[in-house]
Design a protein around this motif. Structure first.
Motif, PDB file in Angstrom:
ATOM      1  N   LEU A  46       0.837  -1.203   0.000  1.00 35.67           N
ATOM      2  CA  LEU A  46       0.000   0.000   0.000  1.00 35.67           C
ATOM      3  C   LEU A  46       0.874   1.257   0.000  1.00 35.67           C
ATOM      4  O   LEU A  46       0.567   2.243  -0.665  1.00 35.67           O
ATOM      5  N   PHE A  72     -17.472  -6.146  -7.160  1.00 30.72           N
ATOM      6  CA  PHE A  72     -17.108  -7.250  -6.282  1.00 30.72           C
ATOM      7  C   PHE A  72     -17.959  -8.464  -6.595  1.00 30.72           C
ATOM      8  O   PHE A  72     -18.240  -9.292  -5.751  1.00 30.72           O
ATOM      9  N   LEU A  80     -12.127  -6.482  -1.363  1.00 31.10           N
ATOM     10  CA  LEU A  80     -11.770  -5.762  -0.134  1.00 31.10           C
ATOM     11  C   LEU A  80     -10.300  -5.360  -0.131  1.00 31.10           C
ATOM     12  O   LEU A  80      -9.935  -4.332   0.436  1.00 31.10           O
ATOM     13  N   ALA A  83     -10.041  -2.449  -2.576  1.00 30.16           N
ATOM     14  CA  ALA A  83     -10.602  -1.245  -1.941  1.00 30.16           C
ATOM     15  C   ALA A  83      -9.571  -0.581  -1.018  1.00 30.16           C
ATOM     16  O   ALA A  83      -9.550   0.638  -0.880  1.00 30.16           O
ATOM     17  N   GLN A  84      -8.713  -1.380  -0.389  1.00 33.83           N
ATOM     18  CA  GLN A  84      -7.663  -0.798   0.458  1.00 33.83           C
ATOM     19  C   GLN A  84      -6.674  -0.005  -0.403  1.00 33.83           C
ATOM     20  O   GLN A  84      -6.202   1.074  -0.012  1.00 33.83           O
ATOM     21  N   GLY A  87      -8.260   3.208  -1.327  1.00 34.87           N
ATOM     22  CA  GLY A  87      -8.168   4.159  -0.217  1.00 34.87           C
ATOM     23  C   GLY A  87      -6.879   4.968  -0.258  1.00 34.87           C
ATOM     24  O   GLY A  87      -6.899   6.195  -0.112  1.00 34.87           O
ATOM     25  N   VAL A  88      -5.743   4.294  -0.481  1.00 34.12           N
ATOM     26  CA  VAL A  88      -4.470   5.039  -0.468  1.00 34.12           C
ATOM     27  C   VAL A  88      -4.295   5.874  -1.747  1.00 34.12           C
ATOM     28  O   VAL A  88      -3.627   6.913  -1.718  1.00 34.12           O
ATOM     29  N   LEU A  91      -6.312   8.902  -1.062  1.00 31.46           N
ATOM     30  CA  LEU A  91      -5.561   9.707  -0.083  1.00 31.46           C
ATOM     31  C   LEU A  91      -4.469  10.513  -0.775  1.00 31.46           C
ATOM     32  O   LEU A  91      -4.304  11.706  -0.498  1.00 31.46           O
TER      33      LEU A  91
ATOM     34  N   LEU B  46     -10.686  10.385   4.300  1.00 32.79           N
ATOM     35  CA  LEU B  46      -9.570   9.425   4.366  1.00 32.79           C
ATOM     36  C   LEU B  46      -8.301  10.123   4.859  1.00 32.79           C
ATOM     37  O   LEU B  46      -7.529   9.560   5.635  1.00 32.79           O
ATOM     38  N   ILE B  70     -12.694  -6.807   8.515  1.00 35.36           N
ATOM     39  CA  ILE B  70     -13.987  -6.352   7.997  1.00 35.36           C
ATOM     40  C   ILE B  70     -14.892  -7.533   7.672  1.00 35.36           C
ATOM     41  O   ILE B  70     -14.460  -8.492   7.047  1.00 35.36           O
ATOM     42  N   PHE B  72     -18.389  -8.330   5.586  1.00 32.82           N
ATOM     43  CA  PHE B  72     -19.230  -7.649   4.601  1.00 32.82           C
ATOM     44  C   PHE B  72     -20.545  -8.404   4.435  1.00 32.82           C
ATOM     45  O   PHE B  72     -21.167  -8.407   3.387  1.00 32.82           O
ATOM     46  N   VAL B  76     -22.406  -4.625   1.407  1.00 29.75           N
ATOM     47  CA  VAL B  76     -21.165  -4.667   0.634  1.00 29.75           C
ATOM     48  C   VAL B  76     -20.645  -3.283   0.276  1.00 29.75           C
ATOM     49  O   VAL B  76     -19.449  -3.027   0.305  1.00 29.75           O
ATOM     50  N   THR B  77     -21.563  -2.362  -0.070  1.00 27.56           N
ATOM     51  CA  THR B  77     -21.124  -1.004  -0.418  1.00 27.56           C
ATOM     52  C   THR B  77     -20.421  -0.366   0.770  1.00 27.56           C
ATOM     53  O   THR B  77     -19.353   0.245   0.644  1.00 27.56           O
ATOM     54  N   ALA B  79     -18.984  -1.979   3.209  1.00 28.94           N
ATOM     55  CA  ALA B  79     -17.727  -2.706   3.446  1.00 28.94           C
ATOM     56  C   ALA B  79     -16.613  -2.170   2.547  1.00 28.94           C
ATOM     57  O   ALA B  79     -15.460  -2.041   2.981  1.00 28.94           O
ATOM     58  N   LEU B  80     -16.963  -1.823   1.315  1.00 24.24           N
ATOM     59  CA  LEU B  80     -15.943  -1.294   0.390  1.00 24.24           C
ATOM     60  C   LEU B  80     -15.461   0.089   0.832  1.00 24.24           C
ATOM     61  O   LEU B  80     -14.300   0.442   0.609  1.00 24.24           O
ATOM     62  N   ALA B  83     -13.202  -0.564   3.843  1.00 24.94           N
ATOM     63  CA  ALA B  83     -11.920  -1.108   3.370  1.00 24.94           C
ATOM     64  C   ALA B  83     -10.991   0.010   2.888  1.00 24.94           C
ATOM     65  O   ALA B  83      -9.768  -0.082   3.042  1.00 24.94           O
ATOM     66  N   GLN B  84     -11.555   1.072   2.335  1.00 27.48           N
ATOM     67  CA  GLN B  84     -10.721   2.199   1.916  1.00 27.48           C
ATOM     68  C   GLN B  84     -10.101   2.879   3.146  1.00 27.48           C
ATOM     69  O   GLN B  84      -8.930   3.280   3.133  1.00 27.48           O
ATOM     70  N   VAL B  86      -9.513   1.275   5.949  1.00 23.88           N
ATOM     71  CA  VAL B  86      -8.508   0.300   6.407  1.00 23.88           C
ATOM     72  C   VAL B  86      -7.203   0.501   5.638  1.00 23.88           C
ATOM     73  O   VAL B  86      -6.114   0.441   6.218  1.00 23.88           O
ATOM     74  N   GLY B  87      -7.312   0.762   4.348  1.00 20.82           N
ATOM     75  CA  GLY B  87      -6.119   0.982   3.526  1.00 20.82           C
ATOM     76  C   GLY B  87      -5.266   2.122   4.051  1.00 20.82           C
ATOM     77  O   GLY B  87      -4.045   1.980   4.187  1.00 20.82           O
ATOM     78  N   VAL B  88      -5.889   3.258   4.393  1.00 21.15           N
ATOM     79  CA  VAL B  88      -5.090   4.395   4.855  1.00 21.15           C
ATOM     80  C   VAL B  88      -4.587   4.183   6.283  1.00 21.15           C
ATOM     81  O   VAL B  88      -3.532   4.715   6.652  1.00 21.15           O
ATOM     82  N   LYS B  90      -3.636   1.186   7.470  1.00 18.47           N
ATOM     83  CA  LYS B  90      -2.471   0.306   7.287  1.00 18.47           C
ATOM     84  C   LYS B  90      -1.298   1.087   6.705  1.00 18.47           C
ATOM     85  O   LYS B  90      -0.135   0.830   7.034  1.00 18.47           O
TER      86      LYS B  90
END
Lengths: 160, 160
Positions: A46, A72, A80, A83-84, A87-88, A91, B46, B70, B72, B76-77, B79-80, B83-84, B86-88, B90
């Motif tokens: 990421l 999905f 999922l 989607a992570q 997110g970045v 960002l 984010l 997570i 879902f 699901v929407t 959850a996505l 997850a975004q 969660v990405g930032v 992490k």
């Protein structure tokens, strides 16, 4: 002049393109692939994606950012993870004042070929034709990223 | 001494806790909530989450980061979107050399109460009891984040 960064998001492969729209039409500035190493921990992957997108934005100074919307239908676990990555990527955009918009795969196909269910081969042909390229960039993620940015620029949704 | 940052991820509300494990047991350093404004664009939200997690890591210097995995099943929407976030989260960890681990909700319940299907009320009671608190922190996201970090420290998975 409008400069748009188009992204085909993923965790293993992120396709990107920078297109510019001037009075003379839409042209390709650059396109490429961010590939992450599946053997390194997720957080590092990421961070690689974030750092690469940040670099691209610093170099090309896009005024718009568009990503293909995640589907999905195929694999929820994979969605999922993607989607992570999304997110970045968002960002990275936000830290440069770019709010990301999303466009559906069918909208992209419709915008380039007139057919929301166009085949992959047909889409590649349209990318080559519309951008005046010699051949479609490989891998497909790069060609897809060009199509995403092109659709964003050419569609009604680019003005919303 | 092990210092763990536990996170209950979300887009609107991110619960967090910092727990430390010493020879005398597991203690609470801090816990709180990162709340984002639903009326601002997603990228800014984010960025708020990333910035807050980055601040917490700078202040408390955790050596481990754990997030609840997570689910879902419900939406699901949603959850996505989570997850975004969660990405930032992490990414913030990775930029400080912290690789995130994930723990399932049932594992958390099992670790604190002996029952993988414990009720929310039961979990709150266990958080109060195990950390020696006067009452369970509110909102539930904060109490959940404490439970997540506690389960990580007390379980076999914390040594894997």
């Amino acid at each position: 002049m409008t400069v748009v960064l188009g992204v085909d998001p993923g965790l293993k492969r992120v396709g990107y393109s920078v297109l510019e729209q001037t009075n003379s039409g839409i042209g390709l500035r650059c396109a490429g692939l961010i590939a992450t190493d599946p053997t390194v921990p997720l957080g590092e992957r990421l961070a690689d994606i974030f750092g690469s997108v940040d670099d691209i934005i610093r170099e090309y100074r896009p005024s718009q950012l568009v990503l293909e919307r995640i589907l999905f239908a195929k694999n929820v676990t994979s969605a999922l993870l993607v989607a992570q990555a999304v997110g970045v990527i968002k960002l990275a955009g936000a830290r440069h004042g770019l709010e990301a918009s999303e466009i559906g795969a069918n909208q992209v196909k419709l915008a380039l070929s007139g057919d929301g269910h166009a085949s992959k081969a047909q889409m590649k042909k349209m990318v080559v034709l519309l951008l005046g390229l010699h051949r479609a960039p490989e891998p497909a993620d790069v060609s897809d990223a060009i199509a995403i940015a092109y659709a964003h620029l050419s569609g009604d949704w680019s003005r919303s």
